[in-house]
Scaffold this active site. Structure first.
Site, PDB file in Angstrom:
ATOM      1  N   SER A   1       0.865  -1.081   0.011  1.00 55.21           N
ATOM      2  CA  SER A   1       0.038   0.000   0.027  1.00 55.21           C
ATOM      3  C   SER A   1       1.015   1.078   0.017  1.00 55.21           C
ATOM      4  O   SER A   1       0.610   2.336  -0.435  1.00 55.21           O
ATOM      5  CB  SER A   1      -1.046  -0.069   1.056  1.00 55.21           C
ATOM      6  OG  SER A   1      -1.799  -1.166   1.134  1.00 55.21           O
TER       7      SER A   1
ATOM      8  N   GLU B   1      -4.869  -3.446  -6.721  1.00 56.06           N
ATOM      9  CA  GLU B   1      -5.191  -1.600  -7.275  1.00 56.06           C
ATOM     10  C   GLU B   1      -5.764  -0.953  -6.079  1.00 56.06           C
ATOM     11  O   GLU B   1      -6.524  -0.059  -6.215  1.00 56.06           O
ATOM     12  CB  GLU B   1      -6.351  -1.677  -8.318  1.00 56.06           C
ATOM     13  CG  GLU B   1      -5.698  -1.597  -9.606  1.00 56.06           C
ATOM     14  CD  GLU B   1      -4.717  -0.639  -9.903  1.00 56.06           C
ATOM     15  OE1 GLU B   1      -3.742  -0.963  -9.970  1.00 56.06           O
ATOM     16  OE2 GLU B   1      -5.221   0.625 -10.091  1.00 56.06           O
TER      17      GLU B   1
HETATM   18  C1  LIG Z   1      -3.431 -11.954  -7.274  1.00 59.97           C
HETATM   19  C2  LIG Z   1      -2.685 -10.613  -6.874  1.00 59.97           C
HETATM   20  C3  LIG Z   1      -2.062  -9.837  -8.235  1.00 59.97           C
HETATM   21  C4  LIG Z   1      -1.409  -8.755  -8.035  1.00 59.97           C
HETATM   22  N1  LIG Z   1      -1.161  -8.152  -9.209  1.00 59.97           N
HETATM   23  C5  LIG Z   1      -0.325  -7.017  -9.025  1.00 59.97           C
HETATM   24  C6  LIG Z   1       0.361  -6.301 -10.216  1.00 59.97           C
HETATM   25  O1  LIG Z   1       0.024  -6.805 -11.353  1.00 59.97           O
HETATM   26  N2  LIG Z   1       1.506  -5.397 -10.002  1.00 59.97           N
HETATM   27  C7  LIG Z   1       1.622  -5.081  -8.879  1.00 59.97           C
HETATM   28  O2  LIG Z   1       2.359  -4.161  -8.438  1.00 59.97           O
HETATM   29  N3  LIG Z   1       1.082  -5.474  -7.724  1.00 59.97           N
HETATM   30  C8  LIG Z   1       0.119  -6.329  -7.787  1.00 59.97           C
HETATM   31  N4  LIG Z   1      -0.541  -6.905  -6.834  1.00 59.97           N
HETATM   32  C9  LIG Z   1      -0.269  -6.452  -5.375  1.00 59.97           C
HETATM   33  C10 LIG Z   1      -1.362  -5.524  -4.806  1.00 59.97           C
HETATM   34  O3  LIG Z   1      -1.527  -4.514  -5.287  1.00 59.97           O
HETATM   35  C11 LIG Z   1      -0.934  -5.723  -3.002  1.00 59.97           C
HETATM   36  O4  LIG Z   1      -0.949  -6.824  -2.642  1.00 59.97           O
HETATM   37  C12 LIG Z   1      -1.888  -4.437  -2.514  1.00 59.97           C
HETATM   38  O5  LIG Z   1      -1.611  -3.200  -2.899  1.00 59.97           O
HETATM   39  C13 LIG Z   1      -1.640  -4.785  -1.002  1.00 59.97           C
HETATM   40  O6  LIG Z   1      -0.407  -4.525  -0.504  1.00 59.97           O
HETATM   41  P1  LIG Z   1       0.289  -5.425   0.363  1.00 59.97           P
HETATM   42  O7  LIG Z   1      -0.022  -6.926   0.000  1.00 59.97           O
HETATM   43  O8  LIG Z   1       1.733  -5.152   0.614  1.00 59.97           O
HETATM   44  O9  LIG Z   1      -0.383  -5.505   1.804  1.00 59.97           O
HETATM   45  P2  LIG Z   1      -0.197  -4.329   2.912  1.00 59.97           P
HETATM   46  O10 LIG Z   1      -0.086  -2.939   2.114  1.00 59.97           O
HETATM   47  O11 LIG Z   1       0.865  -4.667   3.789  1.00 59.97           O
HETATM   48  O12 LIG Z   1      -1.657  -4.447   3.390  1.00 59.97           O
HETATM   49  C14 LIG Z   1      -2.062  -5.159   4.393  1.00 59.97           C
HETATM   50  C15 LIG Z   1      -3.227  -4.896   5.230  1.00 59.97           C
HETATM   51  O13 LIG Z   1      -3.099  -3.696   5.922  1.00 59.97           O
HETATM   52  C16 LIG Z   1      -4.042  -2.521   5.354  1.00 59.97           C
HETATM   53  N5  LIG Z   1      -3.220  -1.261   5.415  1.00 59.97           N
HETATM   54  C17 LIG Z   1      -2.107  -0.986   4.667  1.00 59.97           C
HETATM   55  N6  LIG Z   1      -1.833   0.351   5.032  1.00 59.97           N
HETATM   56  C18 LIG Z   1      -2.542   0.586   5.862  1.00 59.97           C
HETATM   57  C19 LIG Z   1      -2.355   2.013   6.565  1.00 59.97           C
HETATM   58  N7  LIG Z   1      -1.691   3.059   6.287  1.00 59.97           N
HETATM   59  N8  LIG Z   1      -3.670   2.138   7.522  1.00 59.97           N
HETATM   60  C20 LIG Z   1      -4.406   1.271   7.722  1.00 59.97           C
HETATM   61  N9  LIG Z   1      -4.565   0.022   7.160  1.00 59.97           N
HETATM   62  C21 LIG Z   1      -3.537  -0.279   6.150  1.00 59.97           C
HETATM   63  C22 LIG Z   1      -4.282  -2.990   4.010  1.00 59.97           C
HETATM   64  O14 LIG Z   1      -5.756  -2.429   3.776  1.00 59.97           O
HETATM   65  C23 LIG Z   1      -4.492  -4.539   4.233  1.00 59.97           C
HETATM   66  O15 LIG Z   1      -5.688  -5.025   4.795  1.00 59.97           O
HETATM   67  C24 LIG Z   1      -1.288  -8.224  -6.764  1.00 59.97           C
HETATM   68  C25 LIG Z   1      -1.545  -8.934  -5.308  1.00 59.97           C
HETATM   69  C26 LIG Z   1      -2.332 -10.147  -5.709  1.00 59.97           C
HETATM   70  C27 LIG Z   1      -2.666 -10.921  -4.535  1.00 59.97           C
END
Ligand SMILES: Cc1cc2nc3c(=O)[nH]c(=O)nc-3n(C[C@H](O)[C@H](O)[C@H](O)COP(=O)(O)OP(=O)(O)OC[C@H]3O[C@@H](n4cnc5c(N)ncnc54)[C@H](O)[C@@H]3O)c2cc1C
Length: 563
Positions: free
Chosen positions: A144, A381
């Site tokens: 994120s 996204e």
């Molecule tokens: C099947 C799949 C396909 C994907 N395809 C792509 C792709 O093509 N290209 C690409 O670049 N990425 C891709 N992603 C990545 C996806 O965009 C990220 O998984 C997503 O943005 C969340 O990031 P993270 O997994 O690191 O979770 P984190 O950011 O670590 O979040 C974990 C949890 O904490 C919450 N959270 C995070 N920050 C905060 C905050 N500041 N305050 C409160 N809550 C918060 C989130 O809402 C979530 O519930 C893909 C992911 C999956 C699973």
């Protein structure tokens, strides 16, 4: 200016005939190449059918053309075209839809930020050769919060001039990661985060094995390892370092609409299966479709929420096509659309499992797969929580800038709509906006948004309220016969009005009751009775009169439209 006026002026996009042809070709292709039994098999065996992805984005089906501007050999589809196609792709399989989306996302930094030469090279190759792209932003430690990225781009200097960069780092969860022909990679250059185009096969670049995922198992998702990978300086998108995060931001209004359409398509696909099933499944002497306790819990509320999300998607799409989205101007609307549609799609798919009883819990029934597939849409996204934050922050600023007049001002527009169309629930949507203004003001006075939870809950309330306004607007346009030319017309105007009335009541109830709850729950000196009367909670409660009759009408409409 109304949405339909904007639509009439909207210059972007293909004509209705071309759009219909693209959707028809998609369904013909799927009927032949990907019947349900094959989908279940691929899902079970966790296989991405790369040949089908390439056929969809190549000569055979040519879906990629809709996403590429005309000057680069595409058809220059607009945001509404893209939403309609994405909804249909998601109705088929959100995994395959994700593969198509990945090429679009991957080429986005190029579309918004590249030099004319770079655009001509890469966008033409997508259109002409059907090359697949992947979008490499996320990292193990940077999801994120992309600002935390660690992948580096070190300039390679020759004779005093930068001739290229060496990329080192790791990308995580990259759609098409193992099958793409080209990648856009976000990396920290000395001037700041920047996008680089990387071709498959570059030395030091290794995609990992596909992830074993909960859902969208027909889509390839892989980590990428970058070990001192050389990219020539011409592949720095836009030719200037430090533009990466801005370029990523600029397209969110648009790309989040696409994922919103996935939520809509997945949710509706599951719900349509539940509707069909309920007409055949007989319990207690009659089909489930005739049991109010079934339809009014498992079908009606979900379709109502999906249609509210559709109203926002369509409205935002029309505004983007009319040129309003430049520089990320509609990112908040895109976030609201994504949030509402993906949450509604996810809940609808869950309800569809329940609606199938024990059968829904087995892998033979597609709703079980859809539920797992649509789950991703609230994560990628931008997660739902990040959407709540994005929405709340922007509208909070509007509230402060206008000294509290933002939502009361928008409520005035709804009262005007109510005068013209008393049947679309606009008066209740106006009450909802006025209550929202009151909740925001109470938060300002008590400085309550210092609590992150309160801020994010405001994001949710704002999304509901704007969904209600948008749906009322859409129902009014349907009654006038002025819906945008490419709008979905599944429901007759009178039924859309009933759908809108149901949703307006839900949104107003939520804003008033949850608003009270969080203000009361986070402040010390608020008098609950005074706040409740300032939010006109009594009027919102009274406005629930007629809810059941409207739900009855919506249930009749859905079974009629199903027949
Ligand atoms: C099947 C799949 C396909 C994907 N395809 C792509 C792709 O093509 N290209 C690409 O670049 N990425 C891709 N992603 C990545 C996806 O965009 C990220 O998984 C997503 O943005 C969340 O990031 P993270 O997994 O690191 O979770 P984190 O950011 O670590 O979040 C974990 C949890 O904490 C919450 N959270 C995070 N920050 C905060 C905050 N500041 N305050 C409160 N809550 C918060 C989130 O809402 C979530 O519930 C893909 C992911 C999956 C699973």
């Amino acid at each position: 200016m109304t949405v339909s006026d904007r639509a009439a002026e909207a210059p972007a996009g293909v004509d209705m005939e071309t759009l219909s042809l693209a959707i028809e070709s998609l369904h013909d292709f799927v009927a032949k190449q990907l019947p349900e039994s094959r989908q279940l098999e691929l899902d079970h065996d966790d296989i991405c059918p790369e040949d089908l992805v390439r056929a969809m984005c190549g000569d055979e089906l040519g879906l990629q053309l809709l996403f590429v501007p005309e000057e680069y050999g595409g058809m220059g589809g607009g945001a509404v075209d893209v939403y309609r196609l994405c909804e249909q792709m998601a109705r088929v399989d959100i995994g395959l839809a994700t593969s198509v989306l990945a090429t679009f996302l991957g080429s986005d930094p190029i579309t918004v930020g590249a030099t004319a030469e770079q655009k001509a090279t890469w966008l033409s190759r997508i259109a002409d050769e059907g090359i697949l792209f992947a979008y490499g932003a996320t990292e193990p430690e940077a999801g994120s919060d992309l600002g935390a990225l660690r992948t580096t781009a070190t300039p390679v200097v020759d004779d005093g001039a930068v001739v290229g960069y060496r990329l080192t780092g790791r990308k995580q969860w990259i759609s098409n990661g193992g099958i793409a022909d080209a990648y856009t990679i976000l990396a920290a250059a000395p001037g700041g985060p920047s996008w680089f185009v990387l071709e498959r096969g570059a030395e030091g670049f290794t995609p990992n094995r596909p992830e074993d995922k909960h859902g969208i198992r027909l889509s390839n998702t892989a980590a990428l390892f970058l070990d001192d990978v050389f990219v020539p300086v011409e592949n720095l998108v836009g030719g200037v370092e430090g533009q990466g995060l801005v370029q990523a931001q600029q397209v969110f209004g648009y790309t989040r609409l696409m994922v919103a359409a996935f939520g809509l398509g997945g949710g509706w696909s599951a719900l349509d299966r539940a509707i069909a099933y309920s007409t055949m499944r007989v319990q207690a002497g009659g089909p489930l479709s005739g049991k109010q306790g079934y339809t009014h819990k498992l079908i009606v509320p979900h379709l109502v929420r999906l249609e509210a999300a559709r109203a926002l998607i369509e409205q935002t799409g029309v505004r983007i096509d009319a040129g309003e989205g430049v520089g990320g101007a509609l990112n908040t609307e895109g976030a609201i659309a994504k949030y509402l549609a993906t949450e509604a799609g996810n809940a609808a798919a869950d309800a569809a499992i329940q609606a199938h009883g024990g059968y829904g819990y087995t892998r033979d029934y597609l709703v079980e797969k859809i539920k797992r597939d649509v789950r991703i849409t609230t994560i990628y996204e931008g997660t739902s929580e990040i959407m709540e934050m994005t929405i709340a922050r922007d509208r909070w600023q509007q509230h402060l800038k206008t000294r509290g007049a933002y939502y009361p001002g928008r409520a005035a527009g709804l009262r005007a709509l109510h005068a013209a169309h008393p049947e679309v629930g606009a008066a209740v949507a106006a009450l909802c906006y006025e209550a929202l203004g009151g909740v925001l003001e109470a938060c300002r006075l008590g400085r309550l948004t210092r609590n992150q939870h309160v801020l994010l809950r405001l994001g949710e309330l704002i999304a509901y309220a704007e969904g209600a306004a948008s749906l009322a607007d859409r129902a009014g346009a349907a009654t006038d016969g002025t819906l945008p030319p490419k709008a979905d017309t599944r429901f007759a105007p009178a039924d859309l009005a009933a759908i809108s009335r149901v949703y307006a009541r839900e949104a107003a109830w939520k804003v008033a009751e949850d608003g009270l709850r969080w203000v009361q729950g986070s402040s010390t000196g608020t008098d609950a009775g005074t706040l409740a009367s300032s939010l006109r909670v009594d009027e919102i409660r009274a406005a629930q009169a007629g809810l059941l009759a409207d739900m009855d009408q919506v249930a009749r409409a859905v079974y009629l439209s199903y027949d």
